[in-house]
Design a protein around this motif. Structure first.
Motif, mmCIF file in Angstrom:
data_model
loop_
_atom_site.group_PDB
_atom_site.id
_atom_site.type_symbol
_atom_site.label_atom_id
_atom_site.label_comp_id
_atom_site.label_asym_id
_atom_site.label_seq_id
_atom_site.Cartn_x
_atom_site.Cartn_y
_atom_site.Cartn_z
ATOM 1 N N THR A 4 13.206 -2.108 24.903
ATOM 2 C CA THR A 4 11.711 -1.695 24.884
ATOM 3 C C THR A 4 11.399 -0.289 24.558
ATOM 4 O OG1 THR A 4 11.344 -3.556 26.263
ATOM 5 C CG2 THR A 4 9.694 -1.996 26.009
ATOM 6 N N ASN A 47 0.923 -2.859 21.621
ATOM 7 C CA ASN A 47 0.449 -3.452 22.873
ATOM 8 C C ASN A 47 1.444 -4.210 23.660
ATOM 9 O OD1 ASN A 47 -2.062 -2.231 22.161
ATOM 10 N ND2 ASN A 47 -2.768 -4.178 20.867
ATOM 11 N N GLU A 48 2.051 -5.089 23.144
ATOM 12 C CA GLU A 48 2.925 -5.861 23.902
ATOM 13 C C GLU A 48 4.195 -5.064 24.240
ATOM 14 O OE1 GLU A 48 6.374 -9.833 22.691
ATOM 15 O OE2 GLU A 48 4.533 -9.189 21.498
ATOM 16 N N GLU A 49 4.576 -4.347 23.495
ATOM 17 C CA GLU A 49 5.768 -3.344 24.059
ATOM 18 C C GLU A 49 5.452 -2.496 25.135
ATOM 19 O OE1 GLU A 49 8.823 -3.962 23.253
ATOM 20 O OE2 GLU A 49 8.271 -5.587 21.643
ATOM 21 N N SER A 50 4.267 -1.916 25.241
ATOM 22 C CA SER A 50 3.797 -0.962 26.201
ATOM 23 C C SER A 50 3.556 -1.972 27.427
ATOM 24 C CB SER A 50 2.402 -0.269 26.054
ATOM 25 O OG SER A 50 1.365 -1.364 25.772
ATOM 26 N N THR A 51 3.057 -3.181 27.489
ATOM 27 C CA THR A 51 2.924 -4.101 28.504
ATOM 28 C C THR A 51 4.271 -4.165 29.070
ATOM 29 O OG1 THR A 51 1.017 -4.722 27.794
ATOM 30 C CG2 THR A 51 1.909 -5.812 29.469
ATOM 31 N N ARG A 52 5.130 -4.534 28.293
ATOM 32 C CA ARG A 52 6.567 -4.901 28.859
ATOM 33 C C ARG A 52 7.420 -3.741 29.326
ATOM 34 N NH1 ARG A 52 8.238 -6.934 24.457
ATOM 35 N NH2 ARG A 52 8.127 -9.081 24.777
ATOM 36 N N LYS A 110 5.927 -1.220 30.995
ATOM 37 C CA LYS A 110 5.325 -1.031 32.371
ATOM 38 C C LYS A 110 5.827 -1.982 33.263
ATOM 39 C CE LYS A 110 2.501 1.214 35.074
ATOM 40 N NZ LYS A 110 2.963 2.589 35.636
ATOM 41 N N ALA A 111 6.030 -3.278 32.807
ATOM 42 C CA ALA A 111 6.567 -4.191 33.531
ATOM 43 C C ALA A 111 8.005 -4.008 34.116
ATOM 44 C CB ALA A 111 6.370 -5.482 33.210
#
Length: 394
Positions: free
Chosen positions: A27, A358-363, A365-366
Protein backbone atom coordinates in the motif's frame (compact mmCIF):
# COMPACT_ATOMS: atom_id res chain seq x y z
CA UNK A 1 -0.63 -27.34 27.25
CA UNK A 2 1.74 -24.62 28.27
CA UNK A 3 5.26 -24.87 26.84
CA UNK A 4 8.30 -22.68 27.19
CA UNK A 5 9.78 -24.16 23.97
CA UNK A 6 6.86 -23.53 21.63
CA UNK A 7 4.86 -20.30 21.94
CA UNK A 8 1.95 -20.93 19.58
CA UNK A 9 0.30 -17.62 20.39
CA UNK A 10 3.47 -15.70 19.59
CA UNK A 11 3.92 -17.64 16.33
CA UNK A 12 0.36 -16.83 15.25
CA UNK A 13 0.76 -13.18 16.18
CA UNK A 14 4.08 -13.01 14.30
CA UNK A 15 2.56 -14.58 11.17
CA UNK A 16 -0.30 -12.10 11.26
CA UNK A 17 2.12 -9.21 11.74
CA UNK A 18 4.19 -10.33 8.76
CA UNK A 19 1.06 -10.41 6.59
CA UNK A 20 0.11 -6.93 7.78
CA UNK A 21 3.63 -5.62 7.10
CA UNK A 22 3.54 -7.03 3.57
CA UNK A 23 0.18 -5.42 2.85
CA UNK A 24 1.44 -2.18 4.39
CA UNK A 25 4.53 -2.28 2.18
CA UNK A 26 2.38 -2.79 -0.94
CA UNK A 27 0.00 0.00 0.00
CA UNK A 28 2.82 2.40 0.81
CA UNK A 29 4.39 1.65 -2.60
CA UNK A 30 1.08 2.41 -4.33
CA UNK A 31 0.64 5.63 -2.36
CA UNK A 32 4.19 6.80 -3.13
CA UNK A 33 4.14 5.86 -6.86
CA UNK A 34 0.45 6.44 -7.53
CA UNK A 35 0.37 3.11 -9.42
CA UNK A 36 -1.63 0.03 -8.63
CA UNK A 37 0.35 -1.91 -11.29
CA UNK A 38 3.94 -0.69 -11.23
CA UNK A 39 5.79 -3.82 -12.34
CA UNK A 40 4.94 -6.94 -14.31
CA UNK A 41 4.78 -8.85 -10.99
CA UNK A 42 1.80 -6.73 -9.91
CA UNK A 43 -0.33 -7.74 -12.93
CA UNK A 44 1.47 -9.08 -15.99
CA UNK A 45 -1.42 -8.55 -18.44
CA UNK A 46 -2.23 -4.98 -17.42
CA UNK A 47 1.46 -4.05 -17.14
CA UNK A 48 2.08 -5.34 -20.70
CA UNK A 49 -0.87 -3.41 -22.15
CA UNK A 50 0.07 -0.23 -20.30
CA UNK A 51 3.72 -0.43 -21.38
CA UNK A 52 2.76 -0.91 -25.04
CA UNK A 53 0.24 1.91 -24.97
CA UNK A 54 2.71 4.28 -23.28
CA UNK A 55 5.14 3.56 -26.11
CA UNK A 56 2.41 4.19 -28.71
CA UNK A 57 1.40 7.37 -26.96
CA UNK A 58 4.96 8.65 -27.18
CA UNK A 59 4.89 7.96 -30.93
CA UNK A 60 1.55 9.79 -31.20
CA UNK A 61 3.09 12.78 -29.43
CA UNK A 62 5.79 12.79 -32.10
CA UNK A 63 3.08 12.68 -34.76
CA UNK A 64 1.52 15.73 -33.14
CA UNK A 65 4.83 17.58 -33.50
CA UNK A 66 5.14 16.42 -37.12
CA UNK A 67 1.64 17.70 -37.86
CA UNK A 68 2.63 21.10 -36.53
CA UNK A 69 5.67 21.13 -38.81
CA UNK A 70 3.58 20.03 -41.79
CA UNK A 71 0.97 22.68 -41.08
CA UNK A 72 3.69 25.33 -41.04
CA UNK A 73 4.98 24.19 -44.45
CA UNK A 74 1.50 24.25 -45.95
CA UNK A 75 0.68 27.64 -44.43
CA UNK A 76 3.93 29.03 -45.88
CA UNK A 77 3.12 27.66 -49.35
CA UNK A 78 -0.42 29.00 -49.14
CA UNK A 79 0.75 32.46 -48.09
CA UNK A 80 3.22 32.57 -50.98
CA UNK A 81 0.62 31.35 -53.46
CA UNK A 82 -1.91 33.89 -52.23
CA UNK A 83 0.61 36.70 -52.78
CA UNK A 84 1.50 35.31 -56.21
CA UNK A 85 -2.17 35.31 -57.19
CA UNK A 86 -2.37 39.01 -56.34
CA UNK A 87 0.68 39.74 -58.52
CA UNK A 88 -0.62 37.72 -61.49
CA UNK A 89 -3.97 39.49 -61.12
CA UNK A 90 -2.10 42.78 -61.42
CA UNK A 91 -0.26 41.50 -64.53
CA UNK A 92 -3.60 40.66 -66.09
CA UNK A 93 -4.83 44.18 -65.34
CA UNK A 94 -1.74 45.61 -67.05
CA UNK A 95 -2.42 43.51 -70.15
CA UNK A 96 -5.99 44.76 -70.23
CA UNK A 97 -4.66 48.32 -70.07
CA UNK A 98 -2.31 47.54 -72.97
CA UNK A 99 -5.29 46.80 -75.23
CA UNK A 100 -6.37 50.44 -75.09
CA UNK A 101 -5.46 52.56 -78.10
CA UNK A 102 -2.73 55.12 -77.66
CA UNK A 103 -1.24 53.43 -74.59
CA UNK A 104 2.55 53.20 -74.42
CA UNK A 105 2.88 49.42 -74.22
CA UNK A 106 6.62 49.64 -73.59
CA UNK A 107 5.93 51.43 -70.30
CA UNK A 108 3.40 48.80 -69.35
CA UNK A 109 6.01 46.14 -70.11
CA UNK A 110 8.38 47.82 -67.64
CA UNK A 111 5.74 47.44 -64.92
CA UNK A 112 5.07 43.83 -65.92
CA UNK A 113 8.81 43.07 -65.74
CA UNK A 114 8.91 44.30 -62.14
CA UNK A 115 5.85 42.19 -61.30
CA UNK A 116 7.52 39.15 -62.85
CA UNK A 117 10.57 39.70 -60.65
CA UNK A 118 8.26 39.89 -57.65
CA UNK A 119 6.79 36.51 -58.57
CA UNK A 120 10.26 34.98 -58.55
CA UNK A 121 10.99 36.55 -55.15
CA UNK A 122 7.75 35.19 -53.71
CA UNK A 123 8.43 31.68 -54.97
CA UNK A 124 12.00 31.69 -53.64
CA UNK A 125 10.96 33.07 -50.26
CA UNK A 126 8.12 30.64 -49.60
CA UNK A 127 10.37 28.19 -47.78
CA UNK A 128 10.01 26.64 -44.33
CA UNK A 129 12.57 24.37 -42.71
CA UNK A 130 14.40 24.08 -46.03
CA UNK A 131 11.34 22.97 -48.01
CA UNK A 132 9.74 25.02 -50.76
CA UNK A 133 6.48 23.80 -52.29
CA UNK A 134 6.20 26.62 -54.85
CA UNK A 135 9.28 25.70 -56.85
CA UNK A 136 10.90 22.37 -57.60
CA UNK A 137 13.00 20.64 -60.22
CA UNK A 138 10.11 18.90 -61.96
CA UNK A 139 12.11 18.12 -65.08
CA UNK A 140 14.69 16.09 -63.17
CA UNK A 141 11.90 14.35 -61.22
CA UNK A 142 10.05 13.27 -64.40
CA UNK A 143 7.33 15.84 -63.89
CA UNK A 144 6.30 15.42 -60.27
CA UNK A 145 7.55 15.30 -56.68
CA UNK A 146 5.50 13.96 -53.75
CA UNK A 147 5.65 15.77 -50.43
CA UNK A 148 4.31 14.02 -47.33
CA UNK A 149 3.15 15.18 -43.91
CA UNK A 150 3.03 12.59 -41.10
CA UNK A 151 -0.62 12.33 -40.05
CA UNK A 152 -1.04 9.36 -37.70
CA UNK A 153 0.53 6.37 -35.97
CA UNK A 154 -1.57 3.21 -36.27
CA UNK A 155 -1.40 -0.19 -34.55
CA UNK A 156 -3.78 -2.70 -36.14
CA UNK A 157 -5.48 -5.72 -34.57
CA UNK A 158 -2.51 -7.98 -35.32
CA UNK A 159 -0.11 -5.61 -33.56
CA UNK A 160 1.54 -4.30 -36.71
CA UNK A 161 2.36 -0.60 -36.57
CA UNK A 162 2.45 1.87 -39.45
CA UNK A 163 2.70 5.61 -40.05
CA UNK A 164 0.06 7.26 -42.25
CA UNK A 165 0.77 10.43 -44.20
CA UNK A 166 -1.04 13.22 -46.04
CA UNK A 167 0.51 13.47 -49.51
CA UNK A 168 0.71 16.56 -51.71
CA UNK A 169 1.88 16.31 -55.32
CA UNK A 170 4.19 18.97 -56.71
CA UNK A 171 3.65 19.02 -60.47
CA UNK A 172 2.87 21.37 -63.33
CA UNK A 173 -0.44 22.36 -61.78
CA UNK A 174 0.84 23.14 -58.26
CA UNK A 175 4.41 24.48 -58.65
CA UNK A 176 4.92 28.07 -59.81
CA UNK A 177 8.41 27.55 -61.25
CA UNK A 178 10.22 24.47 -62.54
CA UNK A 179 13.86 24.92 -61.55
CA UNK A 180 15.04 22.46 -64.18
CA UNK A 181 12.81 23.38 -67.10
CA UNK A 182 9.49 25.00 -67.93
CA UNK A 183 6.85 22.73 -66.44
CA UNK A 184 5.65 25.14 -63.72
CA UNK A 185 2.47 27.20 -63.76
CA UNK A 186 4.27 30.48 -64.48
CA UNK A 187 7.12 29.25 -66.68
CA UNK A 188 5.01 26.87 -68.74
CA UNK A 189 5.26 27.69 -72.44
CA UNK A 190 2.04 28.66 -74.19
CA UNK A 191 1.52 29.05 -77.92
CA UNK A 192 0.16 32.48 -78.83
CA UNK A 193 -1.31 32.41 -82.31
CA UNK A 194 -1.26 35.52 -84.45
CA UNK A 195 -4.24 36.86 -86.43
CA UNK A 196 -5.50 34.72 -89.27
CA UNK A 197 -7.94 34.88 -92.16
CA UNK A 198 -9.78 32.04 -93.90
CA UNK A 199 -9.92 32.32 -97.71
CA UNK A 200 -11.93 30.34 -100.24
CA UNK A 201 -9.30 29.87 -102.97
CA UNK A 202 -9.87 28.59 -106.51
CA UNK A 203 -7.36 25.84 -107.18
CA UNK A 204 -7.72 24.43 -110.67
CA UNK A 205 -11.44 25.08 -110.67
CA UNK A 206 -12.00 23.67 -107.18
CA UNK A 207 -12.60 26.10 -104.32
CA UNK A 208 -10.79 25.14 -101.11
CA UNK A 209 -10.68 26.92 -97.76
CA UNK A 210 -7.26 27.89 -96.42
CA UNK A 211 -6.54 29.60 -93.10
CA UNK A 212 -3.39 31.68 -93.39
CA UNK A 213 -1.63 34.35 -91.36
CA UNK A 214 -3.07 37.84 -91.72
CA UNK A 215 -1.35 41.21 -91.43
CA UNK A 216 -2.62 44.78 -91.15
CA UNK A 217 -1.32 47.60 -93.31
CA UNK A 218 0.62 48.98 -90.34
CA UNK A 219 2.25 45.60 -89.78
CA UNK A 220 3.30 45.36 -93.43
CA UNK A 221 4.84 48.81 -93.18
CA UNK A 222 6.52 47.94 -89.87
CA UNK A 223 7.94 44.72 -91.34
CA UNK A 224 9.73 46.75 -94.01
CA UNK A 225 10.79 49.38 -91.47
CA UNK A 226 8.77 51.96 -93.42
CA UNK A 227 10.29 51.01 -96.81
CA UNK A 228 7.42 48.86 -98.07
CA UNK A 229 6.27 49.38 -101.66
CA UNK A 230 2.52 49.38 -102.26
CA UNK A 231 1.04 48.76 -105.68
CA UNK A 232 -2.72 48.69 -105.44
CA UNK A 233 -3.50 45.39 -103.78
CA UNK A 234 0.10 44.23 -103.83
CA UNK A 235 2.97 45.18 -101.50
CA UNK A 236 6.54 44.17 -100.83
CA UNK A 237 8.89 44.97 -97.97
CA UNK A 238 12.01 43.80 -99.74
CA UNK A 239 11.94 40.26 -98.38
CA UNK A 240 8.25 39.33 -98.30
CA UNK A 241 5.42 39.89 -100.74
CA UNK A 242 1.81 40.49 -99.76
CA UNK A 243 -1.57 40.62 -101.48
CA UNK A 244 -4.60 42.41 -100.10
CA UNK A 245 -7.57 40.14 -99.45
CA UNK A 246 -9.83 42.50 -97.50
CA UNK A 247 -9.92 45.98 -96.08
CA UNK A 248 -6.68 46.45 -94.11
CA UNK A 249 -5.98 42.70 -94.35
CA UNK A 250 -2.95 41.33 -96.19
CA UNK A 251 -1.54 37.82 -96.61
CA UNK A 252 1.80 36.53 -97.85
CA UNK A 253 1.97 36.01 -101.60
CA UNK A 254 3.99 33.83 -103.99
CA UNK A 255 4.61 34.15 -107.71
CA UNK A 256 1.77 32.49 -109.60
CA UNK A 257 4.23 30.57 -111.75
CA UNK A 258 4.99 28.37 -108.73
CA UNK A 259 1.30 27.54 -108.28
CA UNK A 260 -0.15 27.48 -111.77
CA UNK A 261 -3.34 25.78 -110.61
CA UNK A 262 -4.27 28.63 -108.27
CA UNK A 263 -6.31 31.62 -109.29
CA UNK A 264 -4.21 34.78 -109.62
CA UNK A 265 -4.79 37.16 -106.72
CA UNK A 266 -3.07 40.19 -108.27
CA UNK A 267 -1.05 41.26 -111.28
CA UNK A 268 1.42 44.00 -110.47
CA UNK A 269 2.65 46.82 -112.72
CA UNK A 270 5.49 44.62 -113.94
CA UNK A 271 2.97 41.99 -115.10
CA UNK A 272 4.02 39.60 -112.35
CA UNK A 273 1.18 37.35 -111.26
CA UNK A 274 0.79 36.87 -107.50
CA UNK A 275 -1.23 34.25 -105.68
CA UNK A 276 -1.96 33.58 -102.01
CA UNK A 277 0.74 31.66 -100.20
CA UNK A 278 -1.41 28.82 -98.86
CA UNK A 279 1.58 27.23 -97.12
CA UNK A 280 1.87 30.21 -94.75
CA UNK A 281 0.13 28.77 -91.71
CA UNK A 282 -1.00 30.97 -88.85
CA UNK A 283 2.05 32.47 -87.19
CA UNK A 284 2.54 31.57 -83.56
CA UNK A 285 4.87 32.65 -80.80
CA UNK A 286 5.56 31.01 -77.45
CA UNK A 287 5.32 32.81 -74.14
CA UNK A 288 4.82 32.26 -70.43
CA UNK A 289 3.79 34.44 -67.52
CA UNK A 290 7.40 34.46 -66.42
CA UNK A 291 8.69 35.70 -69.79
CA UNK A 292 5.76 37.43 -71.48
CA UNK A 293 6.66 40.66 -73.25
CA UNK A 294 4.69 43.25 -75.15
CA UNK A 295 5.69 46.21 -77.29
CA UNK A 296 3.97 48.91 -79.25
CA UNK A 297 3.91 46.54 -82.24
CA UNK A 298 2.11 43.79 -80.31
CA UNK A 299 -1.24 43.22 -82.00
CA UNK A 300 -4.62 43.10 -80.33
CA UNK A 301 -4.90 39.41 -81.21
CA UNK A 302 -1.56 38.68 -79.58
CA UNK A 303 -2.59 40.61 -76.48
CA UNK A 304 -5.76 38.57 -76.39
CA UNK A 305 -3.65 35.40 -76.50
CA UNK A 306 -1.46 36.67 -73.66
CA UNK A 307 -4.53 37.52 -71.62
CA UNK A 308 -5.89 34.01 -72.07
CA UNK A 309 -2.53 32.54 -71.06
CA UNK A 310 -2.34 34.65 -67.88
CA UNK A 311 -5.97 33.91 -67.06
CA UNK A 312 -5.35 30.17 -67.41
CA UNK A 313 -2.36 30.43 -65.05
CA UNK A 314 -4.50 32.40 -62.59
CA UNK A 315 -7.24 29.76 -62.64
CA UNK A 316 -4.66 27.01 -61.98
CA UNK A 317 -3.12 28.97 -59.09
CA UNK A 318 -6.54 29.58 -57.57
CA UNK A 319 -7.35 25.87 -57.76
CA UNK A 320 -4.00 25.01 -56.15
CA UNK A 321 -4.61 27.50 -53.34
CA UNK A 322 -7.99 25.86 -52.72
CA UNK A 323 -6.29 22.45 -52.51
CA UNK A 324 -3.73 23.76 -50.02
CA UNK A 325 -6.53 25.28 -47.96
CA UNK A 326 -8.35 21.96 -47.88
CA UNK A 327 -5.21 20.11 -46.77
CA UNK A 328 -4.56 22.75 -44.12
CA UNK A 329 -8.07 22.25 -42.75
CA UNK A 330 -7.57 18.48 -42.72
CA UNK A 331 -4.30 18.81 -40.81
CA UNK A 332 -5.93 21.13 -38.26
CA UNK A 333 -8.65 18.52 -37.70
CA UNK A 334 -6.03 15.77 -37.43
CA UNK A 335 -4.06 17.80 -34.89
CA UNK A 336 -7.18 18.15 -32.76
CA UNK A 337 -7.92 14.43 -33.08
CA UNK A 338 -4.36 13.37 -32.20
CA UNK A 339 -4.40 15.61 -29.10
CA UNK A 340 -7.71 14.07 -28.00
CA UNK A 341 -6.44 10.56 -28.77
CA UNK A 342 -3.35 11.20 -26.68
CA UNK A 343 -5.49 12.20 -23.70
CA UNK A 344 -7.87 9.26 -24.15
CA UNK A 345 -5.00 6.75 -24.23
CA UNK A 346 -3.51 8.30 -21.09
CA UNK A 347 -6.89 7.98 -19.41
CA UNK A 348 -7.22 4.36 -20.51
CA UNK A 349 -3.77 3.49 -19.17
CA UNK A 350 -4.68 5.16 -15.89
CA UNK A 351 -7.76 3.01 -15.53
CA UNK A 352 -5.60 -0.09 -15.86
CA UNK A 353 -2.66 0.74 -13.60
CA UNK A 354 -3.34 3.86 -11.52
CA UNK A 355 -4.04 3.47 -7.82
CA UNK A 356 -7.25 4.80 -6.29
CA UNK A 357 -5.71 7.16 -3.77
CA UNK A 358 -8.89 7.39 -1.68
CA UNK A 359 -8.99 3.63 -1.37
CA UNK A 360 -5.26 3.29 -0.77
CA UNK A 361 -5.18 5.97 1.92
CA UNK A 362 -8.05 4.26 3.74
CA UNK A 363 -6.29 0.91 3.44
CA UNK A 364 -3.00 2.45 4.67
CA UNK A 365 -4.71 3.82 7.78
CA UNK A 366 -6.35 0.47 8.48
CA UNK A 367 -3.10 -1.46 8.01
CA UNK A 368 -1.22 0.92 10.27
CA UNK A 369 -3.86 0.28 12.97
CA UNK A 370 -3.64 -3.46 12.36
CA UNK A 371 0.14 -3.26 12.58
CA UNK A 372 -0.08 -1.59 15.98
CA UNK A 373 -2.57 -4.20 17.16
CA UNK A 374 -0.37 -6.97 15.80
CA UNK A 375 2.61 -5.65 17.68
CA UNK A 376 0.49 -5.44 20.84
CA UNK A 377 -0.74 -8.99 20.30
CA UNK A 378 2.79 -10.28 19.79
CA UNK A 379 3.90 -8.49 22.92
CA UNK A 380 1.09 -10.15 24.91
CA UNK A 381 1.95 -13.56 23.46
CA UNK A 382 5.60 -13.14 24.36
CA UNK A 383 4.79 -12.00 27.89
CA UNK A 384 2.62 -15.09 28.52
CA UNK A 385 5.76 -17.20 28.91
CA UNK A 386 6.88 -15.03 31.76
CA UNK A 387 3.74 -15.96 33.69
CA UNK A 388 5.11 -19.50 34.05
CA UNK A 389 7.71 -18.15 36.46
CA UNK A 390 4.93 -17.46 38.93
CA UNK A 391 4.39 -21.23 39.26
CA UNK A 392 7.90 -21.73 40.59
CA UNK A 393 7.90 -19.03 43.19
CA UNK A 394 7.46 -19.84 46.94
Amino acid sequence: MTSILTNSAAMAALQTLRSIDKGLETTQARVSSGLRVETAADNAAYWSIATTMRSDNRAISTVQDALGLGAAKIDTAYAGLESAIEVVTEIRAKLVAATEEGVDKAKIQEEITQLQSQLVSIAEGASFSGENWLQADLTAASGSVTKSVVASFVRNASGTVSVKTVDYLLDGSTVLFDQGGNLGILDKTSVIEGPAVTLNINEGGVFTEHTVAAFTTDEVIAAGAGASTFDGSYATDGSNNYVKVADDTWVLAVNQTTVPSQEVAYEDSSNNLWAVDTTNTVSATTSSVESLSISNSTTAAQLDGLLKMVDTALETMTSTAADLGAISTRIDMQESFVATLNDVIDKGIGRLVDADMNEESTRLKALQTQQQLGIQSLSIANSSAENILQLFRQ
